[in-house]
Motif scaffolding. Structure first.
Motif, mmCIF file in Angstrom:
data_model
loop_
_atom_site.group_PDB
_atom_site.id
_atom_site.type_symbol
_atom_site.label_atom_id
_atom_site.label_comp_id
_atom_site.label_asym_id
_atom_site.label_seq_id
_atom_site.Cartn_x
_atom_site.Cartn_y
_atom_site.Cartn_z
ATOM 1 N N LEU A 289 43.187 44.481 34.074
ATOM 2 C CA LEU A 289 42.330 45.039 35.118
ATOM 3 C C LEU A 289 40.995 45.437 34.508
ATOM 4 O O LEU A 289 40.952 46.096 33.465
ATOM 5 C CB LEU A 289 43.003 46.272 35.735
ATOM 6 C CG LEU A 289 42.213 47.018 36.811
ATOM 7 C CD1 LEU A 289 42.183 46.224 38.100
ATOM 8 C CD2 LEU A 289 42.811 48.398 37.059
ATOM 9 N N ASP B 166 37.445 43.543 38.888
ATOM 10 C CA ASP B 166 38.438 43.678 39.955
ATOM 11 C C ASP B 166 38.082 44.822 40.896
ATOM 12 O O ASP B 166 38.203 44.689 42.118
ATOM 13 C CB ASP B 166 39.825 43.917 39.346
ATOM 14 C CG ASP B 166 40.263 42.765 38.461
ATOM 15 O OD1 ASP B 166 40.578 41.686 38.997
ATOM 16 O OD2 ASP B 166 40.267 42.938 37.234
ATOM 17 N N THR C 71 48.544 39.450 46.557
ATOM 18 C CA THR C 71 49.332 39.898 45.404
ATOM 19 C C THR C 71 48.465 40.707 44.446
ATOM 20 O O THR C 71 48.896 41.739 43.907
ATOM 21 C CB THR C 71 49.936 38.684 44.676
ATOM 22 O OG1 THR C 71 50.773 37.977 45.585
ATOM 23 C CG2 THR C 71 50.755 39.109 43.470
ATOM 24 N N TRP C 72 47.237 40.255 44.239
ATOM 25 C CA TRP C 72 46.274 40.960 43.381
ATOM 26 C C TRP C 72 45.967 42.353 43.942
ATOM 27 O O TRP C 72 45.943 43.339 43.192
ATOM 28 C CB TRP C 72 45.019 40.100 43.280
ATOM 29 C CG TRP C 72 43.779 40.717 42.731
ATOM 30 C CD1 TRP C 72 43.499 40.985 41.427
ATOM 31 C CD2 TRP C 72 42.601 41.070 43.475
ATOM 32 N NE1 TRP C 72 42.217 41.490 41.308
ATOM 33 C CE2 TRP C 72 41.649 41.557 42.548
ATOM 34 C CE3 TRP C 72 42.251 41.001 44.825
ATOM 35 C CZ2 TRP C 72 40.376 41.983 42.929
ATOM 36 C CZ3 TRP C 72 40.993 41.436 45.213
ATOM 37 C CH2 TRP C 72 40.080 41.917 44.280
ATOM 38 N N PRO D 248 46.339 36.972 36.676
ATOM 39 C CA PRO D 248 46.702 38.145 37.478
ATOM 40 C C PRO D 248 45.492 38.937 37.958
ATOM 41 O O PRO D 248 45.513 39.521 39.039
ATOM 42 C CB PRO D 248 47.552 38.988 36.525
ATOM 43 C CG PRO D 248 47.905 38.115 35.375
ATOM 44 C CD PRO D 248 46.883 37.036 35.314
ATOM 45 N N TYR D 249 44.460 38.979 37.122
ATOM 46 C CA TYR D 249 43.215 39.665 37.474
ATOM 47 C C TYR D 249 42.074 38.667 37.343
ATOM 48 O O TYR D 249 42.252 37.561 36.820
ATOM 49 C CB TYR D 249 43.005 40.887 36.574
ATOM 50 C CG TYR D 249 44.078 41.943 36.748
ATOM 51 C CD1 TYR D 249 44.074 42.804 37.833
ATOM 52 C CD2 TYR D 249 45.117 42.059 35.815
ATOM 53 C CE1 TYR D 249 45.067 43.758 38.002
ATOM 54 C CE2 TYR D 249 46.108 43.012 35.969
ATOM 55 C CZ TYR D 249 46.084 43.858 37.074
ATOM 56 O OH TYR D 249 47.075 44.796 37.236
ATOM 57 N N LEU E 196 42.605 33.686 41.191
ATOM 58 C CA LEU E 196 43.780 34.559 41.139
ATOM 59 C C LEU E 196 45.100 33.796 41.210
ATOM 60 O O LEU E 196 46.160 34.367 40.958
ATOM 61 C CB LEU E 196 43.681 35.614 42.246
ATOM 62 C CG LEU E 196 42.558 36.637 42.023
ATOM 63 C CD1 LEU E 196 42.296 37.444 43.284
ATOM 64 C CD2 LEU E 196 42.877 37.552 40.834
ATOM 65 N N TYR F 189 37.570 44.260 44.722
ATOM 66 C CA TYR F 189 38.629 44.868 45.532
ATOM 67 C C TYR F 189 38.047 45.732 46.650
ATOM 68 O O TYR F 189 38.552 45.751 47.775
ATOM 69 C CB TYR F 189 39.541 45.712 44.642
ATOM 70 C CG TYR F 189 40.585 46.490 45.405
ATOM 71 C CD1 TYR F 189 41.744 45.872 45.868
ATOM 72 C CD2 TYR F 189 40.396 47.850 45.685
ATOM 73 C CE1 TYR F 189 42.701 46.579 46.582
ATOM 74 C CE2 TYR F 189 41.349 48.561 46.389
ATOM 75 C CZ TYR F 189 42.493 47.924 46.846
ATOM 76 O OH TYR F 189 43.436 48.630 47.556
ATOM 77 N N ARG G 245 48.779 44.605 43.263
ATOM 78 C CA ARG G 245 48.806 44.934 41.837
ATOM 79 C C ARG G 245 47.840 46.095 41.544
ATOM 80 O O ARG G 245 48.166 47.011 40.775
ATOM 81 C CB ARG G 245 48.418 43.681 41.042
ATOM 82 C CG ARG G 245 48.800 43.692 39.580
ATOM 83 C CD ARG G 245 48.529 42.331 38.950
ATOM 84 N NE ARG G 245 49.528 41.347 39.322
ATOM 85 C CZ ARG G 245 49.273 40.156 39.884
ATOM 86 N NH1 ARG G 245 48.036 39.795 40.134
ATOM 87 N NH2 ARG G 245 50.247 39.337 40.181
#
Length: 198
Positions: free
Chosen positions: A154, A158, A183-184, A147-148, A143, A162, A187
């Motif tokens: 996404l 994820d 941060t992820w 970003p993903y 990460l 998550y 998001r």
């Protein structure tokens, strides 16, 4: 369709979150695992493994295992890549979640949150910390680059990771040293149709 699950369970929450993000109409059948709801004859007929989540289609067909369910629900949506390589990368992270992440983070959380950290499980709880942090470090490394987990989009990868990562603190895992993970998670929480775990 019906989803049999417990919203405090990360595995069940994956399905609830996927349904919310994709605005899929469904009936949620609340199950209490500790009271043995999943061990009834009626439920075992739907899932012989006697575990939640379980998806029941309007046809009566059933599907179990959380990652299989969310991948099925996400097919032909933006949450599921169409090219073979990227789809395989999604599955790579989902296998990682089941074998290298969940057995440590989810089990530590279960011992602490569900069972109240009994004395006879304390050593097991503490033994899960090293493996959990190893999994978090691998996620952090990825990460920091994207970003993903599978790039800029996404995906169900994820959602899979998550589910238990965002409640890892309930298993004794301090996430303050994982800035990219934090941060992820933010998001994901900013997704328009996002719902939290109950």
């Amino acid at each position: 369709m019906k989803v049999y699950g417990d919203m405090v369970s990360g595995n069940c929450y994956k399905v609830a979150l996927t349904c919310a993000l994709l605005e899929l109409e469904h009936e949620w059948i609340a199950m209490d695992i500790l009271k043995g709801d999943a061990r009834s004859e009626e439920f075992i007929a739907k899932n012989p493994n006697a575990k939640t989540p379980t998806l029941e289609l309007t046809s009566g067909e059933t599907l179990w295992e959380s990652n299989a369910i969310i991948n099925y629900l996400a097919e032909s949506s933006d949450l599921m890549p169409t090219d073979a390589w990227t789809k395989a990368k999604v599955q790579q992270w989902q296998f990682f979640e089941q074998y290298s992440h969940e057995p440590f983070i989810a089990v530590a959380r279960f011992i602490n949150k569900y069972l109240g950290l009994p004395e006879d499980r304390k050593a097991e709880y503490e033994s899960k910390q090293e493996g959990g942090h190893k999994a978090l470090a691998i996620m952090e490394q990825q990460l920091q680059q994207t970003p993903y987990l599978v790039g800029d989009q996404l995906t169900t990868a994820d959602i899979s990771l998550y589910a238990y990562t965002h409640v890892a603190h309930e298993g004794g895992f301090d996430l303050s040293s994982y800035p990219a993970i934090n941060t992820w998670m933010e998001r994901i929480q900013q997704q328009e149709k996002y719902i939290g775990m109950e």
